[in-house]
Design a protein around this motif. Sequence first.
Motif, short mmCIF file in Angstrom:
data_model
loop_
_atom_site.label_atom_id
_atom_site.label_comp_id
_atom_site.label_asym_id
_atom_site.label_seq_id
_atom_site.Cartn_x
_atom_site.Cartn_y
_atom_site.Cartn_z
N ALA A 201 35.12 44.96 6.52
CA ALA A 201 36.51 44.59 6.25
C ALA A 201 36.63 43.76 4.99
O ALA A 201 37.59 43.91 4.22
CB ALA A 201 37.08 43.83 7.44
N SER A 202 35.66 42.88 4.75
CA SER A 202 35.69 42.02 3.56
C SER A 202 35.11 42.70 2.34
O SER A 202 35.13 42.13 1.24
CB SER A 202 34.93 40.73 3.84
N ARG A 203 34.57 43.89 2.53
CA ARG A 203 33.90 44.65 1.47
C ARG A 203 32.69 43.91 0.91
O ARG A 203 32.28 44.13 -0.24
CB ARG A 203 34.88 45.00 0.34
N ALA A 204 32.13 43.04 1.74
CA ALA A 204 30.91 42.33 1.33
C ALA A 204 29.71 43.27 1.34
O ALA A 204 28.73 43.03 0.63
CB ALA A 204 30.66 41.15 2.27
N CYS A 205 29.78 44.32 2.16
CA CYS A 205 28.73 45.33 2.22
C CYS A 205 29.37 46.70 2.34
O CYS A 205 30.46 46.85 2.91
CB CYS A 205 27.81 45.12 3.43
N SER A 206 28.69 47.70 1.81
CA SER A 206 29.13 49.08 2.01
C SER A 206 27.95 49.86 2.56
O SER A 206 26.79 49.58 2.24
CB SER A 206 29.62 49.70 0.69
N PRO A 207 28.20 50.85 3.42
CA PRO A 207 27.11 51.61 4.04
C PRO A 207 26.26 52.33 3.00
O PRO A 207 26.80 52.75 1.96
CB PRO A 207 27.85 52.61 4.93
N PRO A 208 24.98 52.46 3.26
CA PRO A 208 24.28 52.04 4.46
C PRO A 208 23.84 50.58 4.39
O PRO A 208 23.37 50.11 3.36
CB PRO A 208 23.05 52.95 4.48
N PHE A 209 24.00 49.87 5.49
CA PHE A 209 23.46 48.52 5.60
C PHE A 209 23.17 48.22 7.06
O PHE A 209 23.60 48.95 7.96
CB PHE A 209 24.41 47.48 5.00
N ALA A 210 22.42 47.15 7.28
CA ALA A 210 22.06 46.77 8.65
C ALA A 210 22.24 45.28 8.84
O ALA A 210 21.99 44.49 7.92
CB ALA A 210 20.62 47.17 8.95
N VAL A 211 22.69 44.91 10.02
CA VAL A 211 22.81 43.51 10.43
C VAL A 211 21.87 43.30 11.60
O VAL A 211 21.95 44.02 12.60
CB VAL A 211 24.26 43.16 10.85
N CYS A 212 20.99 42.32 11.48
CA CYS A 212 19.99 42.06 12.51
C CYS A 212 20.05 40.58 12.90
O CYS A 212 20.29 39.72 12.05
CB CYS A 212 18.60 42.41 11.98
N ALA A 213 19.87 40.30 14.17
CA ALA A 213 19.86 38.92 14.64
C ALA A 213 18.87 38.77 15.77
O ALA A 213 18.53 39.73 16.47
CB ALA A 213 21.26 38.51 15.10
N SER A 214 18.41 37.54 15.99
CA SER A 214 17.50 37.28 17.10
C SER A 214 18.23 36.70 18.30
O SER A 214 17.61 36.44 19.34
CB SER A 214 16.36 36.36 16.66
N SER A 215 19.55 36.46 18.19
CA SER A 215 20.35 36.11 19.37
C SER A 215 21.81 36.39 19.09
O SER A 215 22.24 36.46 17.93
CB SER A 215 20.15 34.64 19.78
N GLN A 216 22.59 36.57 20.15
CA GLN A 216 24.04 36.80 20.07
C GLN A 216 24.73 35.89 21.09
O GLN A 216 24.19 35.64 22.16
CB GLN A 216 24.40 38.25 20.40
N SER A 217 25.94 35.47 20.74
CA SER A 217 26.71 34.65 21.69
C SER A 217 27.68 35.50 22.51
O SER A 217 28.10 35.09 23.60
CB SER A 217 27.47 33.55 20.95
N LEU A 218 28.05 36.69 21.99
CA LEU A 218 29.04 37.54 22.68
C LEU A 218 28.57 39.00 22.66
O LEU A 218 29.33 39.91 22.33
CB LEU A 218 30.41 37.42 22.01
N GLY A 219 27.33 39.22 23.01
CA GLY A 219 26.80 40.58 23.01
C GLY A 219 27.46 41.44 24.07
O GLY A 219 27.88 40.96 25.12
N ARG A 220 27.55 42.75 23.79
CA ARG A 220 28.14 43.67 24.75
C ARG A 220 27.40 45.01 24.71
O ARG A 220 26.82 45.38 23.69
CB ARG A 220 29.63 43.89 24.47
N GLY A 221 27.47 45.71 25.82
CA GLY A 221 26.88 47.04 25.92
C GLY A 221 27.97 48.08 26.05
O GLY A 221 29.13 47.85 25.69
N THR A 222 27.62 49.24 26.60
CA THR A 222 28.59 50.31 26.78
C THR A 222 29.66 49.88 27.79
O THR A 222 29.40 49.10 28.70
CB THR A 222 27.91 51.59 27.26
N SER A 223 30.87 50.42 27.58
CA SER A 223 32.01 50.12 28.46
C SER A 223 32.28 48.62 28.54
O SER A 223 32.76 48.12 29.56
CB SER A 223 31.79 50.69 29.87
N SER A 224 31.96 47.90 27.45
CA SER A 224 32.20 46.46 27.33
C SER A 224 31.44 45.64 28.36
O SER A 224 31.78 44.48 28.63
CB SER A 224 33.71 46.15 27.44
N ARG A 225 30.38 46.22 28.94
CA ARG A 225 29.55 45.42 29.84
C ARG A 225 28.80 44.35 29.06
O ARG A 225 28.45 44.53 27.90
CB ARG A 225 28.56 46.33 30.59
#
Length: 246
Positions: free
Chosen positions: A21-45
């Motif tokens: 949205a900010s156009r800070a990156c354009s594909p292809p790119f990857a975002v990687c982290a070793s922890s998340q505070s609001l992680g979600r799976g399929t169907s918003s689980r």
Amino acid sequence: MNFQFFDTVSSTQDKARSLLASRACSPPFAVCASSQSLGRGTSSRLWYSPPGNLFLTVALRAAPLFESGVPVTLLPLKVGCVAAEAIRGLLPDEGERALKLKWPNDVLMDRKKVSGVLIEMEGDCLLIGVGVNVKTAPPVPDSGPNLGRSSTCVGDYTSLPDDCGEVVKKLGEDIAMSLGLWFDEKLPNEPGDVVKEFAEQVEFGVRIKMREGGWVVPIRIERDGQLLVRVEDTGEEKLLCSDYML
């Protein structure tokens, strides 16, 4: 590929969206982290996201896939294959033998979940999220909206350093680069290539519980990526096209 690593984010899917949205990156790119505070799976689980595990989103232009003739329904299967191959690189021989795939994209070890995939669209981009339990096997509820399969982690099968940051980063880079290469150079004209690669790593004939209750036995994967199963109670055969099984 532009690869960005963070100690923690709300979720790598949301971080990738904000970068687009900010156009800070354009594909292809990857975002990687070793922890998340609001992680979600399929169907918003809820996707439990403790430090030391891998949380990755790979942002790719969707056009190469849509123009390749490969059904988009095969993408989850391919991502599962890529994740499985990267995880194998961390395992001793006995760990490799324990690793299998569960349709449409989960990686299992001794029938416990070690990796899952979440694929979303953002504009003309695919956001391919991959989570891998590297250091920790998070608790998984056995009832309620976040019901899931029991988990395991790579650390249950091999020795890992106390600080898994570099292991997590390398694993994320391997998965991101493999997906980027597949999109750039190796999208097959024959969908059967993906089906064959996935099916070779699946245990057919093993009963699996459906999320809504009841048991099925996987029979085969169709050319478009749907799974043909036999319903245990009735003997009926039916096709599954999404994530229905634990």
